[in-house]
Design a protein around this motif. Structure first.
Motif, PDB file in Angstrom:
ATOM      1  N   ILE A   1      -1.734   6.865 -15.661  1.00 58.54           N
ATOM      2  CA  ILE A   1      -0.978   5.688 -15.780  1.00 58.54           C
ATOM      3  C   ILE A   1      -1.750   4.425 -16.185  1.00 58.54           C
ATOM      4  O   ILE A   1      -0.865   3.802 -17.135  1.00 58.54           O
ATOM      5  CB  ILE A   1      -0.150   5.423 -14.612  1.00 58.54           C
ATOM      6  CG1 ILE A   1       0.966   6.659 -14.219  1.00 58.54           C
ATOM      7  CG2 ILE A   1       1.018   4.268 -14.691  1.00 58.54           C
ATOM      8  CD1 ILE A   1       1.868   7.049 -15.265  1.00 58.54           C
ATOM      9  N   ILE A   2      -2.581   4.296 -15.689  1.00 59.33           N
ATOM     10  CA  ILE A   2      -3.459   2.873 -15.909  1.00 59.33           C
ATOM     11  C   ILE A   2      -3.851   3.045 -17.349  1.00 59.33           C
ATOM     12  O   ILE A   2      -3.993   2.028 -18.018  1.00 59.33           O
ATOM     13  CB  ILE A   2      -4.663   2.799 -14.813  1.00 59.33           C
ATOM     14  CG1 ILE A   2      -3.927   2.325 -13.503  1.00 59.33           C
ATOM     15  CG2 ILE A   2      -5.531   1.646 -15.365  1.00 59.33           C
ATOM     16  CD1 ILE A   2      -4.908   2.437 -12.397  1.00 59.33           C
ATOM     17  N   HIS A   3      -4.320   4.130 -17.750  1.00 62.07           N
ATOM     18  CA  HIS A   3      -4.805   4.397 -19.131  1.00 62.07           C
ATOM     19  C   HIS A   3      -3.570   4.026 -20.145  1.00 62.07           C
ATOM     20  O   HIS A   3      -3.795   3.333 -21.091  1.00 62.07           O
ATOM     21  CB  HIS A   3      -5.521   5.583 -19.440  1.00 62.07           C
ATOM     22  CG  HIS A   3      -5.618   6.185 -20.574  1.00 62.07           C
ATOM     23  ND1 HIS A   3      -6.972   5.354 -21.266  1.00 62.07           N
ATOM     24  CD2 HIS A   3      -5.074   6.455 -21.563  1.00 62.07           C
ATOM     25  CE1 HIS A   3      -7.059   5.481 -22.690  1.00 62.07           C
ATOM     26  NE2 HIS A   3      -6.067   6.311 -23.006  1.00 62.07           N
ATOM     27  N   GLU A   4      -2.343   4.586 -19.805  1.00 62.03           N
ATOM     28  CA  GLU A   4      -1.376   4.080 -20.647  1.00 62.03           C
ATOM     29  C   GLU A   4      -1.184   2.818 -20.795  1.00 62.03           C
ATOM     30  O   GLU A   4      -0.457   2.314 -21.750  1.00 62.03           O
ATOM     31  CB  GLU A   4      -0.243   5.234 -20.051  1.00 62.03           C
ATOM     32  CG  GLU A   4      -0.479   6.702 -20.491  1.00 62.03           C
ATOM     33  CD  GLU A   4      -0.558   6.999 -21.871  1.00 62.03           C
ATOM     34  OE1 GLU A   4       0.028   6.578 -22.646  1.00 62.03           O
ATOM     35  OE2 GLU A   4      -1.627   7.973 -21.945  1.00 62.03           O
ATOM     36  N   ILE A   5      -1.258   2.083 -19.397  1.00 60.74           N
ATOM     37  CA  ILE A   5      -0.508   0.756 -19.492  1.00 60.74           C
ATOM     38  C   ILE A   5      -1.715  -0.242 -20.060  1.00 60.74           C
ATOM     39  O   ILE A   5      -1.396  -1.336 -20.352  1.00 60.74           O
ATOM     40  CB  ILE A   5      -0.291   0.286 -18.243  1.00 60.74           C
ATOM     41  CG1 ILE A   5       1.032   1.308 -17.511  1.00 60.74           C
ATOM     42  CG2 ILE A   5      -0.179  -0.924 -17.708  1.00 60.74           C
ATOM     43  CD1 ILE A   5       1.215   1.135 -16.024  1.00 60.74           C
ATOM     44  N   ARG A   6      -2.938   0.219 -19.767  1.00 60.30           N
ATOM     45  CA  ARG A   6      -3.813  -0.804 -19.919  1.00 60.30           C
ATOM     46  C   ARG A   6      -4.146  -0.900 -21.552  1.00 60.30           C
ATOM     47  O   ARG A   6      -4.495  -2.030 -22.002  1.00 60.30           O
ATOM     48  CB  ARG A   6      -5.344  -0.186 -19.402  1.00 60.30           C
ATOM     49  CG  ARG A   6      -6.615  -1.225 -19.453  1.00 60.30           C
ATOM     50  CD  ARG A   6      -7.588  -0.599 -19.029  1.00 60.30           C
ATOM     51  NE  ARG A   6      -7.877  -1.264 -17.316  1.00 60.30           N
ATOM     52  CZ  ARG A   6      -8.854  -0.834 -16.759  1.00 60.30           C
ATOM     53  NH1 ARG A   6      -9.580  -0.008 -17.045  1.00 60.30           N
ATOM     54  NH2 ARG A   6      -8.614  -1.215 -15.227  1.00 60.30           N
ATOM     55  N   SER A   7      -4.062  -0.051 -22.351  1.00 62.94           N
ATOM     56  CA  SER A   7      -4.060  -0.068 -23.606  1.00 62.94           C
ATOM     57  C   SER A   7      -3.260  -1.041 -24.280  1.00 62.94           C
ATOM     58  O   SER A   7      -3.741  -2.084 -24.977  1.00 62.94           O
ATOM     59  CB  SER A   7      -3.815   1.231 -24.579  1.00 62.94           C
ATOM     60  OG  SER A   7      -4.996   2.063 -23.990  1.00 62.94           O
TER      61      SER A   7
END
Length: 427
Positions: free
Chosen positions: A207-213
């Motif tokens: 989830i963090i990878h999807e949000i961070r970008s």
């Protein structure tokens, strides 16, 4: 038998009455043995009879036909009872003054009859001892009579000791089962928690990878806008949006940090030395401005085996919370104490008392009492401390404020070449 004693028929009847009255079914050993002691004295017409247990060179009086004082345990050496135990058979002394070689008799008594208590396995565990105030002859019938009571007493004592051993064994077994059950329960709970955290970690990372970008893209665009000439009202909106983006970035970092199992790089370090090195940075924190931070060191070095970076994170978090709880000019106390097997780091503030219902929830993830808090600070602190084999405690009371205690395993001795310098990892 004494001529003044009961007739043979009367004696036989008394013996039968006493034997029929003996019952160990109630489990009252004292009453049972007391009945034997009184019965022997009555049947023989003798002044005093005792039933004793003999172990490890000591004689313990279990029952007496007359009232005794507080002292009921004696050394066997030099006593008549010791001779009975050594011989392993009946000892008859008609006049102890004429035969002092058999041992000492109680003051005021002149004749003695001692019968060993022999278990069915042949072990001698005690005696029935009868004392008379005058010199006295003991007939074969009297000796056999006491031997009959001795057999009953030996059997009961042996069964009682076996019952005690069995009872103790069952108690130890129950305690062992309870301990092992608790260990299995804890191990299962720990395994479930690890699996849960692992699943959370994988999900959080995704989830963090999807949000961070996209968040990084948004932050970059906002930074570009800050370089443009735009009206003041839009500059305020832009600043607010930038702060929110930064806050979301911090939230993502903390979630990812909490979700990952803490991997420790342990080195021996002096906990007070670490605190001393961190103090300038702690006092420079925004929450610590205009607060008085006092550190009381231990009397001797407080060695622990820990991860310097992780413990630094613990210290910053705990001191920040303590400083936020008090106003400008107020004091935050830090004390380091050796309490083997632990080293205790206690940080106390005199702020508002925390509700007892709230205290257990403070280390729960995403629980916070702060309007802008995330609720992962103390949860992460607890995970780090537990990973070190330690414990985090929080208590709050009127007049004392709130105290956060970190208990870490104390390391007894350290070789100088193995000691870590806490400043090596300071930013």
């Amino acid at each position: 038998m004494n001529s003044s004693g009961p007739s043979t028929w009367q004696q036989a009847q008394q013996t039968l009455d006493i034997l029929s009255a003996l019952s160990y079914r109630t489990g009252d050993l004292d009453t049972y043995l007391h009945t034997i002691a009184v019965g022997v004295s009555q049947l023989l017409g003798i002044h005093w009879t005792v039933v004793t247990l003999c172990e490890a060179g000591l004689e313990t009086v279990l029952a007496s036909s007359i009232q005794m004082g507080d002292t009921r345990t004696f050394a066997l050496h030099g006593r008549l009872v010791g001779t009975v135990i050594a011989l392993g058979h009946a000892l008859i002394v008609e006049d102890v003054h004429q035969h002092p070689e058999y041992g000492r008799a109680p003051t005021g008594y002149q004749s003695y009859l001692g019968i060993p208590l022999r278990t069915p396995q042949g072990q001698i565990i005690g005696t029935i001892c009868s004392f008379h105030q005058q010199a006295r002859h003991y007939s074969r019938e009297e000796i056999q009579l006491v031997e009959m009571f001795a057999e009953r007493a030996a059997t009961v004592l042996d069964n009682y000791r076996l019952w005690q051993k069995e009872r103790q064994f069952h108690m130890l077994l129950e305690a062992e089962i309870a301990q092992r059950t608790q260990e299995l329960h804890n191990a299962h709970a720990e395994l479930v928690e690890r699996e849960r955290l692992a699943a959370i970690g994988e999900f959080a990372a995704m989830i963090i990878h999807e949000i961070r970008s996209p968040l990084t893209t948004i932050s970059g665009v906002l930074q570009r806008f800050k370089t443009l000439e735009i009206p003041m009202i839009f500059q305020e909106y832009l600043t607010l949006a930038t702060h929110e983006a930064e806050r979301q970035e911090r939230l993502l970092r903390e979630i990812l940090l909490y979700a990952k199992p803490p991997l420790l790089q342990r080195t021996p370090l002096d906990l007070h030395g670490l605190i001393a090195m961190l103090l300038p940075q702690i006092r420079a924190m925004p929450s610590a401005q205009n607060r008085v931070i006092t550190v009381t060191p231990p009397t001797t070095p407080a060695w622990v085996l820990g991860d310097v970076d992780k413990l630094k994170q613990v210290c910053f978090n705990i001191f920040a919370n303590a400083c936020e709880a008090v106003g400008a000019g107020e004091e935050v106390l830090c004390q380091i104490t050796l309490a083997p097997p632990h080293v205790l780091l206690e940080v106390q503030n005199g702020g508002k008392v925390i509700d007892p219902e709230v205290l257990p929830q403070l280390t729960d993830p995403f629980y916070t009492t702060k309007p802008t808090g995330i609720g992962l600070g103390l949860a992460l602190v607890k995970r780090i401390i537990v990973a070190h084999g330690g414990e985090l405690r929080i208590r709050s009371a009127v007049g004392k404020g709130t105290t956060v205690t970190v208990a870490l395993p104390f390391v007894q001795s350290m070789l100088p070449e193995h000691i870590a310098d806490p400043t090596d990892s300071l930013d």
